[in-house]
Design a protein around this motif. Structure first.
Motif, PDB file in Angstrom:
ATOM      1  N   UNK A 161      -4.781 -26.994  18.363  1.00 58.20           N
ATOM      2  CA  UNK A 161      -4.377 -28.009  17.271  1.00 58.20           C
ATOM      3  C   UNK A 161      -4.072 -27.129  15.628  1.00 58.20           C
ATOM      4  N   UNK A 162      -4.293 -26.022  16.300  1.00 55.92           N
ATOM      5  CA  UNK A 162      -3.384 -25.674  15.062  1.00 55.92           C
ATOM      6  C   UNK A 162      -2.751 -24.113  14.893  1.00 55.92           C
ATOM      7  N   UNK A 163      -1.825 -23.811  14.606  1.00 57.76           N
ATOM      8  CA  UNK A 163      -0.953 -22.983  15.015  1.00 57.76           C
ATOM      9  C   UNK A 163      -1.383 -21.537  13.986  1.00 57.76           C
ATOM     10  N   UNK A 164      -1.604 -20.262  14.865  1.00 57.64           N
ATOM     11  CA  UNK A 164      -1.736 -19.227  13.697  1.00 57.64           C
ATOM     12  C   UNK A 164      -1.230 -18.510  12.786  1.00 57.64           C
ATOM     13  N   UNK A 165      -2.139 -18.012  11.872  1.00 57.25           N
ATOM     14  CA  UNK A 165      -1.331 -18.044  10.911  1.00 57.25           C
ATOM     15  C   UNK A 165      -0.974 -16.616  10.612  1.00 57.25           C
ATOM     16  N   UNK A 166      -0.394 -16.274  10.142  1.00 62.24           N
ATOM     17  CA  UNK A 166       0.341 -14.621  10.208  1.00 62.24           C
ATOM     18  C   UNK A 166       0.475 -14.211   8.471  1.00 62.24           C
ATOM     19  N   UNK A 167      -0.347 -12.542   8.508  1.00 61.58           N
ATOM     20  CA  UNK A 167      -0.235 -13.134   6.647  1.00 61.58           C
ATOM     21  C   UNK A 167       0.405 -11.181   6.936  1.00 61.58           C
ATOM     22  N   UNK A 168       1.919 -10.977   5.968  1.00 60.78           N
ATOM     23  CA  UNK A 168       2.548 -10.282   5.905  1.00 60.78           C
ATOM     24  C   UNK A 168       1.978  -9.089   5.048  1.00 60.78           C
ATOM     25  N   UNK A 169       1.819  -7.535   5.160  1.00 60.43           N
ATOM     26  CA  UNK A 169       1.823  -6.175   3.750  1.00 60.43           C
ATOM     27  C   UNK A 169       2.584  -5.901   4.219  1.00 60.43           C
ATOM     28  N   UNK A 170       2.639  -4.802   3.276  1.00 65.01           N
ATOM     29  CA  UNK A 170       4.234  -4.198   2.822  1.00 65.01           C
ATOM     30  C   UNK A 170       3.061  -2.020   2.569  1.00 65.01           C
ATOM     31  N   UNK A 171       3.655  -1.524   3.982  1.00 61.49           N
ATOM     32  CA  UNK A 171       3.185   0.378   3.695  1.00 61.49           C
ATOM     33  C   UNK A 171       4.166   0.959   2.890  1.00 61.49           C
ATOM     34  N   UNK A 172       3.751   1.715   2.163  1.00 67.51           N
ATOM     35  CA  UNK A 172       5.798   2.083   1.828  1.00 67.51           C
ATOM     36  C   UNK A 172       4.526   4.006   1.015  1.00 67.51           C
ATOM     37  N   UNK A 173       5.380   4.641   2.290  1.00 64.71           N
ATOM     38  CA  UNK A 173       5.321   6.361   2.740  1.00 64.71           C
ATOM     39  C   UNK A 173       6.395   7.730   1.712  1.00 64.71           C
ATOM     40  N   UNK A 174       6.308   7.797   0.948  1.00 68.87           N
ATOM     41  CA  UNK A 174       6.443   8.378   0.423  1.00 68.87           C
ATOM     42  C   UNK A 174       6.514   9.892   0.841  1.00 68.87           C
ATOM     43  N   UNK A 205       9.921   1.926   3.713  1.00 70.30           N
ATOM     44  CA  UNK A 205       9.288   1.030   4.018  1.00 70.30           C
ATOM     45  C   UNK A 205       9.019   0.261   4.878  1.00 70.30           C
ATOM     46  N   UNK A 206       7.591  -0.451   5.652  1.00 69.51           N
ATOM     47  CA  UNK A 206       7.077  -0.521   7.287  1.00 69.51           C
ATOM     48  C   UNK A 206       6.828  -2.146   6.985  1.00 69.51           C
ATOM     49  N   UNK A 207       6.749  -3.176   7.119  1.00 70.44           N
ATOM     50  CA  UNK A 207       5.444  -4.376   7.285  1.00 70.44           C
ATOM     51  C   UNK A 207       4.512  -4.781   8.655  1.00 70.44           C
ATOM     52  N   UNK A 208       3.467  -4.496   8.191  1.00 68.44           N
ATOM     53  CA  UNK A 208       2.231  -5.181   9.179  1.00 68.44           C
ATOM     54  C   UNK A 208       2.412  -6.201   8.867  1.00 68.44           C
ATOM     55  N   UNK A 209       1.756  -7.239   9.958  1.00 66.33           N
ATOM     56  CA  UNK A 209       1.890  -8.683  10.850  1.00 66.33           C
ATOM     57  C   UNK A 209       0.059  -8.865  10.697  1.00 66.33           C
ATOM     58  N   UNK A 210      -0.742  -9.443   9.934  1.00 64.18           N
ATOM     59  CA  UNK A 210      -2.438  -9.718  11.158  1.00 64.18           C
ATOM     60  C   UNK A 210      -1.713 -11.023  10.971  1.00 64.18           C
ATOM     61  N   UNK A 211      -2.807 -11.717  12.300  1.00 63.66           N
ATOM     62  CA  UNK A 211      -1.984 -12.596  12.707  1.00 63.66           C
ATOM     63  C   UNK A 211      -4.087 -13.469  12.892  1.00 63.66           C
ATOM     64  N   UNK A 212      -4.448 -14.444  12.776  1.00 64.77           N
ATOM     65  CA  UNK A 212      -5.460 -15.243  12.619  1.00 64.77           C
ATOM     66  C   UNK A 212      -5.911 -15.884  13.518  1.00 64.77           C
ATOM     67  N   UNK A 242       0.823  -1.135   0.462  1.00 70.06           N
ATOM     68  CA  UNK A 242      -0.129   0.098  -0.757  1.00 70.06           C
ATOM     69  C   UNK A 242       1.338   1.343  -0.356  1.00 70.06           C
ATOM     70  N   UNK A 243       0.672   2.283  -0.860  1.00 73.74           N
ATOM     71  CA  UNK A 243       1.456   2.966  -1.183  1.00 73.74           C
ATOM     72  C   UNK A 243       0.595   4.392  -0.968  1.00 73.74           C
ATOM     73  N   UNK A 244       1.185   5.272   0.054  1.00 73.88           N
ATOM     74  CA  UNK A 244       0.459   6.744   0.422  1.00 73.88           C
ATOM     75  C   UNK A 244       1.801   8.216   0.786  1.00 73.88           C
ATOM     76  N   UNK A 245       1.066   9.069   0.719  1.00 78.26           N
ATOM     77  CA  UNK A 245       2.037  10.355   0.602  1.00 78.26           C
ATOM     78  C   UNK A 245       1.673  11.205   1.047  1.00 78.26           C
TER      79      UNK A 245
END
Length: 805
Positions: free
Chosen positions: A517-530, A504-511, A433-436
């Motif tokens: 019985x199941x381990x948490x799944x983590x998704x990664x997104x990237x924030x780009x600040x111009x 650049x910074x990364x954000x983690x999302x955990x469900x 995700x790119x923001x200014x």
């Protein structure tokens, strides 16, 4: 000059023909009832003169076989007549015209055997002497041919071998025996050796090896050639070799699976039905015979190896498979399909390859050949998605590297792939995700809301929690519940963490759904600040130290740097500040640089130059530059310390004198301290009042009578450790220093620069050698020099230099 000329020949017997070169040819079959045939041949030369020769054809039996060779023995007319000269008084030289002689090889003789006759027409008038030269006569091989000197009869002396030498060239000579200068011109005689069939064919190798595919077509596959050579004349039937088959082993499925070209020896497939798996090899017995197959013969073998043809298609050992694999895995092995093949192991007709012919429209799978060459391995090449497709049914066929021979059916296997659902991590949309934002955005300002969704649509939706992954500068924070990203600390576009104006910074999302019985799944997104640049950095001068000459110096170019980018930097303005304005001036150049000028000549020294630099928005900062001004001209920077350069010799001497005085004070201080500490003096020995009493040795010994348990090396202590030598012209300061060094060494006895005196002890039979103990000699010597040796020897000077007292 005598030359051979072309002649016209005619045979009396019409069953024979004669070529222009004199060769007699048989036109049709002749039966020799009496074992031979004699006929005449007429010849006409270029002048029209006729000559006649007799030809005899004999039938000769070969000693090995019962076939016959036709051999022509040529006899010449007894007289060769030469045309008369028109002058009458003088004979003219004339030509001899003679065809080549033909002599059969391996003749049984008797030898010498007459093969012809040469004769000169001068022989009618006078006796002629005949001779021959050339190969076979007087040249190697010598002595094969001879001639009778008087008659001219030509003989062969031994059997000839055409395989060693096929022809001979002789030169015939004739001279008058009793007549001077009577000589015929030399004549060339050609003798051809007629071939007999005395060599049987020989195979060039044995056995011959060939290969033919088992599925070779009938009559069209010529796959090998056998060859044999014959040493006999290839222009005759003696050297013509024909080939035939004698046998075939094994004789299956037919006894004549191959045939051979009788002339070329080429072998080809005659019948179909070869099977490598049953009859992998054939051995053929071949006969090669000359005389077009009717003469001498030899046998050889041809080994034919049957190569594999792809006549056995590979077959799947199991044609149906059901497997389950988790979603999202790439490179996962789905299953292995094993096959069998009846063709030759390791051949292209045995190795296998596989294809998926249906069920993989999206290209999620790949099938490759395993290491054993008899298995197909199915793997995933794209991640499977349980939420989109839960099952795949694949149809796989197997083939060989070589194409099938004929119409063979391929084997097919069916693979059912069930996709297993797994806990997938939340997915950010978009991934980046790119923001200014301006770099001076206040702290706690909301930048963006960046949320993720759970792709597991088949499960109840759970709450997603957010946290910072990578934030190199620590500028951001994220709300765990909402995913709102805020400014934590002020951002700086000029920071080292910013590349090309982007942070650049990364954000983690955990469900985490709480299921153990199941381990948490983590998704990664990237924030780009111009980051948008703001004017928050004043320009500065890069240089901090410069050197210039105070006369004729060129302006010094200084560079300006502004961390801000356009439009907050150039053009710049530079001004001098304070005292700098009186002595220095500035001008701008075309590339955001500034020239620093020296207004007037300055004294050599260091100066602080203060410059104020403005950017285009009048944001400024003062920069201090340390300028070293040298007393020089132009750019020849030679700064020397003028105080040292102007110092006179007297000043240098004063400095050196001060250093020497300081050293003298130090030595005096050491001497004073030593004397103050020395309060106890050694008394004189009662036995010897007149002696050197500067020191007393610890070991006194019993004189020369006492030589037991006494270390003589003690007497030498001090001789090896003399500190210095007192010389009259040395200053008192160095004398005092040397004396002090000796006095401070407890192991060194006092000594002068010439002799060292030691107390020898009492009771010695020998008298004392010291002049100090000799009362008789003291009046004869002058000891005033002891007064010049300083306070160290004052005691001696008083004792010996003070007169009778």
């Amino acid at each position: 000059k005598m030359v051979r000329t072309r002649m016209l020949f005619q045979s009396v017997d019409k069953r024979f023909d004669v070529n222009t070169d004199g060769t007699v040819m048989l036109k049709r079959q002749v039966t020799l009832h009496e074992g031979h045939k004699v006929f005449s041949v007429h010849g006409w030369d270029s002048s029209g003169e006729k000559h006649t020769v007799s030809v005899k054809v004999e039938c000769i039996h070969h000693h090995k076989e019962h076939h016959m060779d036709r051999v022509m023995n040529i006899s010449f007319p007894e007289v060769l007549t030469f045309s008369k000269s028109s002058t009458g008084a003088k004979r003219a030289k004339r030509d001899w015209v003679i065809p080549p002689f033909h002599v059969s090889e391996n003749s049984r003789g008797p030898f010498p055997m007459k093969i012809g006759k040469i004769k000169s027409d001068f022989a009618e008038e006078t006796q002629m002497v005949y001779s021959i030269t050339g190969e076979g006569a007087d040249q190697d091989p010598k002595g094969i041919f001879t001639v009778e000197k008087s008659s001219g009869n030509l003989f062969v002396t031994q059997p000839l071998n055409r395989e060693k030498k096929a022809s001979y060239r002789l030169i015939a000579h004739a001279v008058g025996q009793d007549v001077i200068n009577l000589e015929e011109s030399p004549m060339e005689i050609l003798i051809n050796v007629i071939d007999q069939n005395d060599n049987k064919p020989v195979f060039t190798q044995n056995p011959f090896n060939g290969h033919v595919p088992e599925a070779a077509e009938k009559g069209r596959c010529m796959f090998m050639t056998v060859t044999a050579t014959d040493a006999d004349d290839p222009e005759t039937h003696n050297g013509v070799v024909y080939y035939t088959f004698v046998s075939q082993e094994p004789p299956f499925p037919k006894p004549n699976m191959f045939d051979i070209n009788i002339v070329s020896g080429t072998i080809r497939v005659r019948e179909t039905g070869m099977d490598r798996e049953q009859w992998p090899r054939y051995t053929l017995l071949i006969v090669a015979a000359d005389m077009e197959g009717n003469g001498l013969s030899t046998t050889g073998t041809a080994v034919i190896t049957i190569t594999d043809s792809n006549d056995n298609p590979p077959q799947f050992e199991q044609t149906s498979h059901v497997v389950s694999i988790p979603e999202n895995e790439v490179g996962h092995v789905v299953t292995k399909l094993t096959v069998s093949d009846g063709d030759e192991v390791g051949s292209p007709a045995w190795s296998t390859k596989y294809r998926i012919i249906s069920g993989d429209e999206g290209g999620f799978f790949n099938v490759s050949t395993g290491p054993s060459q008899l298995e197909g391995i199915i793997t995933t090449v794209k991640p499977l998605d349980f939420e989109k497709t839960k099952q795949y049914v694949l149809s796989v066929i197997v083939e060989n590297d070589d194409p099938f021979v004929g119409s063979l059916s391929t084997s097919t296997a069916t693979v059912t792939v069930n996709v297993e659902d797994v806990n997938e991590p939340p997915e950010f949309n978009p991934k980046e995700k790119i923001i200014f934002k301006p770099e001076d955005t206040p702290v706690d300002t909301e930048l963006v809301t960046y949320i993720a969704t759970d792709p597991d649509t088949g499960k109840p939706q759970i709450k997603i929690m957010y946290k910072m992954g990578s934030d190199p500068a620590g500028w951001l924070s994220v709300s765990p519940e909402t995913g709102v990203i805020k400014v934590r600390t002020l951002m700086d576009r000029e920071s080292a963490y910013v590349k090309d104006g982007k942070y650049r910074a990364t954000i983690l999302a955990v469900d985490d759904d709480g299921n153990l019985s199941t381990s948490p799944a983590t998704g990664t997104g990237t924030v780009i600040i111009e980051l948008e640049d703001v004017n928050d950095n004043a320009p500065v001068i890069n240089e901090r130290n410069i050197t210039v000459c105070n006369r004729g110096s060129a302006p010094v170019l200084l560079s300006v740097t502004d961390k801000d980018g356009p439009p907050h930097a150039a053009p710049f303005i530079v001004e001098t500040r304070g005292e700098t304005s009186k002595k220095w001036s500035t001008t701008m150049n075309e590339t955001s640089g500034v020239f620093l000028h020296l207004k007037s000549q300055l004294e050599q020294g260091a100066y602080n130059v203060v410059l104020r630099v403005f950017d285009r928005h009048k944001l400024y900062q003062d920069s201090s530059i340390q300028a070293t001004v040298c007393d020089c001209i132009g750019d020849e920077f030679q700064c020397t310390d003028k105080r040292l350069a102007e110092m006179s010799l007297s000043g240098v001497l004063r400095i050196l004198g001060g250093i020497l005085a300081l050293l003298l004070l130090v030595c005096l201080l050491l001497l004073f301290l030593r004397r103050k500490s020395s309060t106890k003096k050694e008394p004189l020995h009662p036995e010897d009042d007149a002696r050197d009493n500067i020191c007393s040795d610890d070991e006194e010994g019993g004189g020369e009578d006492d030589n037991q348990d006494y270390d003589l090396s003690v007497l030498h202590r001090g001789l090896d450790r003399q500190i210095g030598t007192f010389i009259d012209d040395v200053s008192d300061m160095f004398k005092v220093c040397n004396v002090k060094a000796v006095d401070n060494d407890p192991t060194t006895p006092p000594h002068d620069s010439l002799l060292t005196f030691y107390y020898e002890g009492g009771g010695s039979d020998a008298g004392s050698l010291s002049s100090l103990n000799s009362s008789s000699s003291g009046h004869d010597q002058d000891y005033d020099f002891l007064n010049k040796w300083g306070p160290r020897f004052k005691k001696l000077a008083d004792m010996f230099g003070g007169g009778e007292d």
